[in-house]
Design a protein around this motif. Structure first.
Motif, mmCIF file in Angstrom:
data_model
loop_
_atom_site.group_PDB
_atom_site.id
_atom_site.type_symbol
_atom_site.label_atom_id
_atom_site.label_comp_id
_atom_site.label_asym_id
_atom_site.label_seq_id
_atom_site.Cartn_x
_atom_site.Cartn_y
_atom_site.Cartn_z
ATOM 1 N N HIS A 172 44.338 44.179 33.428
ATOM 2 C CA HIS A 172 44.016 45.594 33.211
ATOM 3 C C HIS A 172 43.320 46.193 34.428
ATOM 4 O O HIS A 172 43.648 47.309 34.847
ATOM 5 C CB HIS A 172 43.115 45.743 31.982
ATOM 6 N N SER A 192 46.133 41.383 26.571
ATOM 7 C CA SER A 192 44.961 42.105 26.080
ATOM 8 C C SER A 192 43.755 41.171 26.161
ATOM 9 O O SER A 192 43.719 40.276 26.993
ATOM 10 C CB SER A 192 45.192 42.629 24.654
ATOM 11 N N ILE A 231 47.289 37.734 22.387
ATOM 12 C CA ILE A 231 46.732 38.340 23.594
ATOM 13 C C ILE A 231 47.737 38.298 24.744
ATOM 14 O O ILE A 231 47.818 39.224 25.555
ATOM 15 C CB ILE A 231 45.418 37.620 23.983
ATOM 16 N N LYS A 249 52.336 42.904 28.786
ATOM 17 C CA LYS A 249 50.944 43.326 28.890
ATOM 18 C C LYS A 249 50.062 42.398 28.079
ATOM 19 O O LYS A 249 50.311 42.158 26.900
ATOM 20 C CB LYS A 249 50.800 44.762 28.387
ATOM 21 N N SER A 266 38.869 44.206 23.376
ATOM 22 C CA SER A 266 39.560 45.491 23.464
ATOM 23 C C SER A 266 40.630 45.667 22.396
ATOM 24 O O SER A 266 40.904 46.792 21.967
ATOM 25 C CB SER A 266 40.232 45.640 24.841
ATOM 26 N N ASP A 267 41.270 44.578 22.002
ATOM 27 C CA ASP A 267 42.489 44.653 21.205
ATOM 28 C C ASP A 267 42.177 45.002 19.752
ATOM 29 O O ASP A 267 41.728 44.167 18.970
ATOM 30 C CB ASP A 267 43.230 43.318 21.292
#
Length: 341
Positions: A311, A324, A51, A322, A328-329
């Motif tokens: 985000h 996550s 993540i 970035k 969402s991932d």
């Protein structure tokens, strides 16, 4: 002033290192300082490192193999009993929740499950879908929905899943979501205020990841805004507030519902996120020592929270990579790549 997520990463990577069993296999993490290694600690750390933007497939093959072997050492195999593909040592969670966690971790390190999974047998055809969904405890769906997340959602990425199965699942879900609130299940009172938010976020990802439109995104946004407490958090309890999975759930609901209703009450949502963002910064700065004493599974919720804040407020929560989050991932749901037959 921007909040430096790279500094959070540095702190957390040091925390992970402190939990590594230095005399054991790579990927064998302890439940806490001076505690034993357990399954969930190793799964949680894999998910958190992914993540936070680390490509775990770039690790040396030997390390990934040891990590896989450690995870698979918890695969259940009882003498004279059928092998189900279940994993033990589940940190109090259901077998299906552990299934989802194992799939996520093994997918990130390029591993395979030890045995074929029979946990999907109760809902693996269109004819079984409605009957199985009827068995979910929708009044207490925050924990009950783990069965959907680690079950139906993970099965949806299996090589065994057929197109007609999706039609049956979405038909039932759409028919049973409350058009006034956006929550499941219509007509079933919830056991407390937290249940529908904590439950729905384990279900909504199947819409996101398979390109299906959720029918009432505006109502979910209304409901999440109305649930936020005066102190900026969402979980109502006695004592000092702390960041829980329910805060992660609220942020994910905002993020995913905005994909279907991008302009709906946008200013209200951003004010809500801003209020909570101040809370989480204060929490992290004041509670670092406490965070480092937690089981990694509690910290996983915080890491996903930071990923969603990055985000939603990229100029406030900054990093060179970035982040996550657990919902969402799409990379955390590589069922086809890790399953065996």
């Amino acid at each position: 002033m921007p909040f430096r997520l790279d500094e959070v990463r540095t702190f957390l990577l040091s925390y992970f290192e402190s939990l590594q069993d230095t005399g054991g296999r790579y990927g064998a993490y302890r439940a806490g300082p001076r505690l034993r290694t357990d399954l969930y600690a190793s799964l949680d750390v894999a998910l958190m490192r992914a993540i936070m933007g680390e490509n775990l497939l770039a690790l040396p093959e030997k390390q990934r193999a040891e990590w896989t072997d450690h995870i698979n050492s918890f695969a259940e195999s009882t003498h004279n009993q059928p092998i189900t593909g279940c994993y033990g040592d589940t940190h109090g969670h259901s077998k299906l929740h552990a299934n989802g966690m194992v799939i996520g971790a093994l997918g990130m390190i390029g591993g395979k499950m030890r045995h074929p999974v029979t946990l999907y047998d109760g809902f693996n055809s269109p004819e079984k879908v409605a009957g199985w969904l009827e068995t979910i405890d929708w009044a207490r769906q925050w924990s009950a929905s783990h069965l959907f997340w680690g079950g139906m959602h993970c099965f949806s990425f299996s090589a065994r899943c057929m197109p007609a199965w999706f039609d049956a699942v979405f038909a039932w879900l759409n028919a049973n979501v409350d058009e006034k609130t956006g929550w499941w299940r219509k007509g079933v009172p919830h056991s407390d205020r937290h249940q529908p938010l904590g439950g729905s976020v384990h279900i909504v990802p199947i819409y996101e990841h398979h390109g299906r439109a959720f029918p009432y995104p505006e109502r979910v946004i209304d409901s999440v805004l109305a649930m936020q407490l005066p102190n900026g958090y969402w979980l109502q309890h006695n004592g000092a507030p702390y960041v829980t999975y329910l805060e992660l759930d609220a942020l994910y609901a905002y993020r995913v519902m905005q994909t279907w209703a991008p302009n709906y009450r946008r200013d209200d949502v951003m004010k809500s996120v801003d209020r909570f963002g101040t809370c989480v910064i204060e929490y992290f700065n004041q509670k670092r020592d406490m965070i480092a004493a937690h089981h990694p599974h509690l910290v996983l919720g915080l890491v996903g929270t930071f990923g969603l804040l990055q985000h939603l407020q990229p100029d406030r929560f900054v990093d060179s990579v970035k982040w996550s989050d657990i919902f969402s991932d799409r990379q955390l749901y590589r069922t086809k790549e890790v399953e065996v037959f």
